[in-house]
Write an enzyme that holds these catalytic residues in place. Sequence first.
Site, PDB file in Angstrom:
ATOM      1  CB  ALA A  81      -8.056  -5.577  -1.712  1.00 23.12           C
ATOM      2  N   GLY A  82      -8.606  -8.552  -2.613  1.00 25.56           N
ATOM      3  CA  GLY A  82      -9.635  -9.428  -3.162  1.00 25.56           C
ATOM      4  C   GLY A  82      -9.116 -10.549  -4.053  1.00 25.56           C
ATOM      5  N   GLY A 125     -10.099  -9.383   1.572  1.00 27.04           N
ATOM      6  CA  GLY A 125     -10.274 -10.663   2.259  1.00 27.04           C
ATOM      7  C   GLY A 125     -11.284 -11.594   1.622  1.00 27.04           C
ATOM      8  CB  THR A 160      -6.550 -12.597   2.719  1.00 26.01           C
ATOM      9  OG1 THR A 160      -6.796 -11.317   3.317  1.00 26.01           O
ATOM     10  CG2 THR A 160      -7.333 -13.659   3.476  1.00 26.01           C
ATOM     11  CE  LYS A 168      -2.500  -1.306   1.095  1.00 26.87           C
ATOM     12  NZ  LYS A 168      -3.941  -1.289   0.790  1.00 26.87           N
TER      13      LYS A 168
HETATM   14  C1  DXP Z   1      -2.896  -5.695   3.377  1.00 29.40           C
HETATM   15  C2  DXP Z   1      -3.585  -4.574   2.770  1.00 29.40           C
HETATM   16  O1  DXP Z   1      -3.001  -3.610   2.620  1.00 29.40           O
HETATM   17  C3  DXP Z   1      -5.034  -4.612   2.391  1.00 29.40           C
HETATM   18  O2  DXP Z   1      -5.314  -3.769   1.322  1.00 29.40           O
HETATM   19  C4  DXP Z   1      -5.636  -5.891   2.152  1.00 29.40           C
HETATM   20  O3  DXP Z   1      -5.575  -6.658   3.297  1.00 29.40           O
HETATM   21  C5  DXP Z   1      -5.189  -6.682   0.954  1.00 29.40           C
HETATM   22  O4  DXP Z   1      -6.286  -7.384   0.522  1.00 29.40           O
HETATM   23  P1  DXP Z   1      -6.384  -8.980   0.569  1.00 29.40           P
HETATM   24  O5  DXP Z   1      -6.151  -9.355   1.978  1.00 29.40           O
HETATM   25  O6  DXP Z   1      -7.783  -9.242   0.076  1.00 29.40           O
HETATM   26  O7  DXP Z   1      -5.354  -9.506  -0.355  1.00 29.40           O
END
Ligand code: DXP
Length: 252
Positions: free
Chosen positions: A179-180, A152, A202, A91
């Site tokens: 994410a988000g 986050g 998160t 990733k």
């Molecule tokens: C864990 C990871 O690979 C990141 O892309 C990120 O931490 C994910 O986003 P959230 O923590 O906002 O879910």
Amino acid sequence: MFYDFQPQSRFLLGTAGYPSPDVLAQAISASGTEIITVSLRREGNAGGAFRELLKSLNTRILPNTAGCHTVKEAVTTAQMARELFNTSWIKLEVIGHADTLQPDPFALVEAARILCADGFNVFPYTTEDLIVGEKLLEAGCELLMPWGAPIGSGQGLRNIEGLRSMRAWFKGIPLIIDAGIGAPSQAAQAMEMGFDGILLNTAVAKARDPVRMAGAFASAIHAGLEAQQAGMMERRDMAAASTPIFGLAEFS
Ligand SMILES: CC(=O)[C@@H](O)[C@H](O)COP(=O)(O)O
């Protein structure tokens, strides 16, 4: 299909920031995930015991380059991850600024080109920008991971129309929201919109009860996928009677 793998679960889970390794293991189990992502930099700090725990969990490991800000850092981290976890999956995160954690699209495309040419299966963390997405596919990526919102932040699908356009533009290309995401309802909505999976960290790791929250997300993601596959009704601007008027008695 995520490269050579067709998972049953469309939930990809991050492994950072849990209260304890035991809670992490229980959350992974409750999530039903088949793919967990691991930051090489953070994992490196935690040492080999953490790596052994992850390997024992019967899930695929998707190492990530979280914390990398340059092409060189990201490529080197990916190469180390390949050795450490014995996988060609990576990733790819190349962060443009430490405060926004927004991807640097120029460095991302360059790093993706180098890694794809080196035989990696790249999962690129990107924005909803269509041209950047095209460049990543040209570089050799077979799927894209657009953000829902900044890492986050828990804001959910911040640019929902942009994400809709992305889904329509990249027909047939697997798109995973990364994410988000802050709430199960946001994850379900993304799946209903036709996205192929959800990666988050998160919202589960920082929940009061991460194990229970992992289960809640698993249910929501499954429900969203079921709805998508069942064929959602089209939204209308005006009312449409749901009860047929045919056969009603006439009163005069
Ligand atoms: C864990 C990871 O690979 C990141 O892309 C990120 O931490 C994910 O986003 P959230 O923590 O906002 O879910």
